[in-house]
Design an enzyme around this catalytic site. Structure first.
Site: not given
Ligand code: DAK
Length: 259
Positions: A64, A112, A132
């Site tokens: 997300a 998911e 998360e």
């Molecule tokens: N959201 C927004 N932007 C994201 C993103 C994300 N999930 N993942 C990557 N990006 C963006 C980065 O910010 C970066 O943008 P700029 O800085 O260039 O503007 C661009 O994509 C490229 O990413 P990186 O520079 O970080 O690329 P790397 O190769 O260095 O790293 C990575 C790739 C996938 C390891 C890293 O980007 C990363 O850790 N991303 C976050 C992954 C993550 O934590 N995903 C889970 C998100 S939490 C709920 C509803 C939904 C959910 C929960 C609760 N309720 C309302 C109850 C769901 C939650 C999730 O999915």
């Protein structure tokens, strides 16, 4: 649509999540567009199989959208979760088979999303995780429910409690994905599988999917009586009559009529 592309190749639809600058992270707009695209698939009787993938070679969906979530109020986060859950449930409840072609990161909401599909194929560079808890939240699009149903309680808890990432081979070992393929072949492999499914009698395939999904939630006797019911429904289709006649006449059926 800005963030979703929709393409049809014969009887297979391909939905691509397309925000490559943000690793295809799901924001509200993307979820709304995905919802519309799924409605289009549902209403198109010529689509027999759906493939969902991500734009580019780096990410399926990196979760997300953290930027959007970071400023949400309690009320907004609830709305976001309800929207995501309803779209994901709609995907899960499609009667046609769905294949996730996981072409890179499938984290959080991305993992998911893949769990709502019937079959998951991963590229060699794919990475999976439910990070998360590292962000102070819980999985919000079904992860606490669907992951355990696919990989078992113990592995699901390990992944969700640690928030760690696993690679494609480990995902294969724990039964999270059906197959790992070379990164450059991911879409072709998914389409090959889709075409193998799409050449079978579409109504029979749909009925199998509904029976399997219904059966998993009920006792075996209820499931078996449902199976007897759908089996008998097949005998009202032209496809059953044509296919059995073709077998007896030692010829191949050209194309099922979906009737
Ligand atoms: N959201 C927004 N932007 C994201 C993103 C994300 N999930 N993942 C990557 N990006 C963006 C980065 O910010 C970066 O943008 P700029 O800085 O260039 O503007 C661009 O994509 C490229 O990413 P990186 O520079 O970080 O690329 P790397 O190769 O260095 O790293 C990575 C790739 C996938 C390891 C890293 O980007 C990363 O850790 N991303 C976050 C992954 C993550 O934590 N995903 C889970 C998100 S939490 C709920 C509803 C939904 C959910 C929960 C609760 N309720 C309302 C109850 C769901 C939650 C999730 O999915």
């Amino acid at each position: 649509m800005e963030n979703i592309s929709y393409e049809k190749r014969e009887n297979v639809a391909i939905l691509k999540i397309s925000r490559p600058k943000f690793l295809n992270a799901l924001n509200t707009q993307t979820l709304l567009e995905l919802n519309q695209a799924i409605e289009d698939v549902k209403n198109d009787k010529d689509v027999y199989v759906l493939v969902i993938t991500g734009e580019g070679s780096k990410a399926f969906v990196a979760g997300a959208d953290i930027k959007e979530m970071s400023n949400m109020s309690v009320f907004e986060s609830r709305e976001f979760s309800i929207l995501g859950n309803s779209v994901f449930r709609k995907i899960e409840e499609l009667e046609i088979p769905t294949i996730a072609a996981i072409n890179g990161f499938a984290l959080g909401g991305g993992c998911e999303l893949s769990l709502c599909c019937d079959i998951r194929i991963a590229s060699e560079n794919a990475k999976f995780g439910q990070p998360e808890v590292t962000l102070g939240i819980t999985p919000g699009f079904g992860g606490t429910q669907r992951l355990a149903r696919v990989v078992g309680l113990s592995k699901a808890k390990e992944l969700i409690f640690t928030g760690k990432m696993i690679d494609a081979n480990e995902a294969l070992n724990i039964g999270l994905v059906n197959k790992v393929v070379p990164t450059e072949n991911i879409l072709d492999e998914a389409l090959l599988l889709a075409s193998q499914i799409a050449k079978n009698a579409p109504l029979a395939v749909k009925m199998c999917k509904v029976a399997i999904n219904k059966g998993i939630d009920v006792d075996i006797n209820t499931g078996l009586s449902y199976e007897a019911e759908i089996f008998s429904h097949c005998f009202s289709t032209e496809d059953q009559k044509d296919a059995m006649a073709a077998f007896l006449e030692k010829r191949k059926i050209d194309k099922f009529k979906n009737r």
